[in-house]
Design an enzyme around this catalytic site. Sequence first.
Site, mmCIF file in Angstrom:
data_model
loop_
_atom_site.group_PDB
_atom_site.id
_atom_site.type_symbol
_atom_site.label_atom_id
_atom_site.label_comp_id
_atom_site.label_asym_id
_atom_site.label_seq_id
_atom_site.Cartn_x
_atom_site.Cartn_y
_atom_site.Cartn_z
ATOM 1 N N LYS A 1 0.832 -1.218 -0.019
ATOM 2 C CA LYS A 1 -0.113 0.158 -0.004
ATOM 3 C C LYS A 1 0.787 1.306 -0.093
ATOM 4 O O LYS A 1 0.756 2.041 -0.770
ATOM 5 C CB LYS A 1 -0.914 -0.104 1.205
ATOM 6 C CG LYS A 1 -1.812 -1.155 1.057
ATOM 7 C CD LYS A 1 -2.981 -1.412 2.263
ATOM 8 C CE LYS A 1 -2.384 -1.532 3.457
ATOM 9 N NZ LYS A 1 -1.730 -2.877 3.756
ATOM 10 N N THR A 2 1.992 1.423 0.722
ATOM 11 C CA THR A 2 2.769 2.411 0.953
ATOM 12 C C THR A 2 3.486 2.612 -0.285
ATOM 13 O O THR A 2 3.621 3.765 -0.893
ATOM 14 C CB THR A 2 3.808 2.326 2.024
ATOM 15 O OG1 THR A 2 3.069 1.792 3.386
ATOM 16 C CG2 THR A 2 4.644 3.424 2.432
ATOM 17 N N ASP B 1 -2.095 6.597 6.248
ATOM 18 C CA ASP B 1 -1.953 5.059 6.667
ATOM 19 C C ASP B 1 -3.034 4.809 7.746
ATOM 20 O O ASP B 1 -3.244 5.686 8.732
ATOM 21 C CB ASP B 1 -0.635 4.692 6.942
ATOM 22 C CG ASP B 1 -0.195 3.038 6.872
ATOM 23 O OD1 ASP B 1 -1.250 2.488 6.419
ATOM 24 O OD2 ASP B 1 0.697 2.642 7.136
ATOM 25 N N THR C 1 -6.398 -1.629 6.582
ATOM 26 C CA THR C 1 -6.269 -3.144 6.648
ATOM 27 C C THR C 1 -7.764 -3.739 6.019
ATOM 28 O O THR C 1 -7.724 -4.780 5.547
ATOM 29 C CB THR C 1 -5.880 -3.920 7.989
ATOM 30 O OG1 THR C 1 -6.689 -2.907 9.109
ATOM 31 C CG2 THR C 1 -4.614 -3.630 8.215
ATOM 32 N N ARG D 1 6.767 -8.121 1.773
ATOM 33 C CA ARG D 1 7.647 -7.745 2.639
ATOM 34 C C ARG D 1 8.376 -8.911 3.516
ATOM 35 O O ARG D 1 9.384 -8.740 3.978
ATOM 36 C CB ARG D 1 6.568 -6.830 3.834
ATOM 37 C CG ARG D 1 7.611 -6.505 5.169
ATOM 38 C CD ARG D 1 6.845 -5.697 6.250
ATOM 39 N NE ARG D 1 6.504 -4.338 5.578
ATOM 40 C CZ ARG D 1 5.421 -3.851 5.961
ATOM 41 N NH1 ARG D 1 4.532 -4.539 6.768
ATOM 42 N NH2 ARG D 1 5.103 -2.602 5.362
#
Length: 334
Positions: free
Chosen positions: A64-65, A109, A158, A217
């Site tokens: 997302k980032t 976020d 989320t 990640r």
Amino acid sequence: HSPVDPSAEPPEKAEEAALRPGVLAEFGGQQRVAEQLGLVLAASKSRGTTPDHVLLSGPPGLGKTTLAMIIASEMSAPIRISSGPAIQHAGDLAAILSSLVPGEVFFLDEIHRMSKPAEEMLYLAMEDFRVDVVVGKGPGATAIPIDIPPFTLVGATTRAGLLPGPLRDRFGFTAQLDYYEVADLERIVTRSAGVIGVELAAGTAHTIASRSRGTPRIANRLLRRVRDWADVNHESPVTPQGAQTALDLYEVDPLGLDRLDRAVLTAVCLKFGGGPVGLSTLAISVGEEPQTVEEVAEPFLVRLGFLMRTPRGRVATDRAWRHLGLEPPSDGPS
Ligand code: ADP
């Protein structure tokens, strides 16, 4: 070896930045989302306008980032990064919004964790590019409208379902990121290995990718641990067997389950006889917030077919029992 410079940025931090794909074309996986977003960006570029607000939802670590940064770089715009929990007062938000430059991307976020007054201010800002700053208290309080430059809000959460409808409705483009396919993660691991300079033998990227919990990640993190092992054991290129030895050492589950995933499964099977068990009871028994269990652990366990969400609570499937090396109860759900 040169002596360690304590003032230098932690090497993993710098590497983390280098691993982030900088343009949409380098963003592996999530094909449909990437395609749709590419269209939104291309259209606003051709019209010379600021892209619509974008809402990205999905579990942590899925990009997302990264996508927010890509939006900024594709639009040649600066980016401002903040998060819902950091904005507790409407004034915090007003300060950020009024200092944006035209076209700036504002990445927010955990947008679902913003305070109510800030959220209401955001409605107006998203729609009319204006904020009302309240000065004074009580009957003498006045709202001073302040114009803010056009900007693109990129909200991340989320779960999109956690957002109030009026906020969700103000996003022009909404995308749900899902766990990555192993083949996509394999490409990401291969690219990352090139960036950090690790040589992988055929099949090694696959070994790492399939243990990465569907999450880029984690794939990058496991790649680094494999690199540690390979450096110490002087193995280059790193073989699939080498990677497997390294990952076993770090107790990475063959399916990529992490500590919390395993704790949740073990609790459902052993403490609650396979379920059904309610979310809050389950969360207490693993010592986590219900929200973390529900939004971080459960989606992956459901996706693997280990856990079912039923109206009466969470139920472990036969696959879950077997994965833990246990015999499923004969009358349990399959
Ligand atoms: P989120 O904001 O959803 O928690 P991030 O955008 O911070 O996730 O991504 C986590 C890490 O995974 C980043 O450092 C990035 O390098 C990597 N990553 C995420 N998505 C991709 C992708 N599609 N391709 C390559 N790397 C990715």
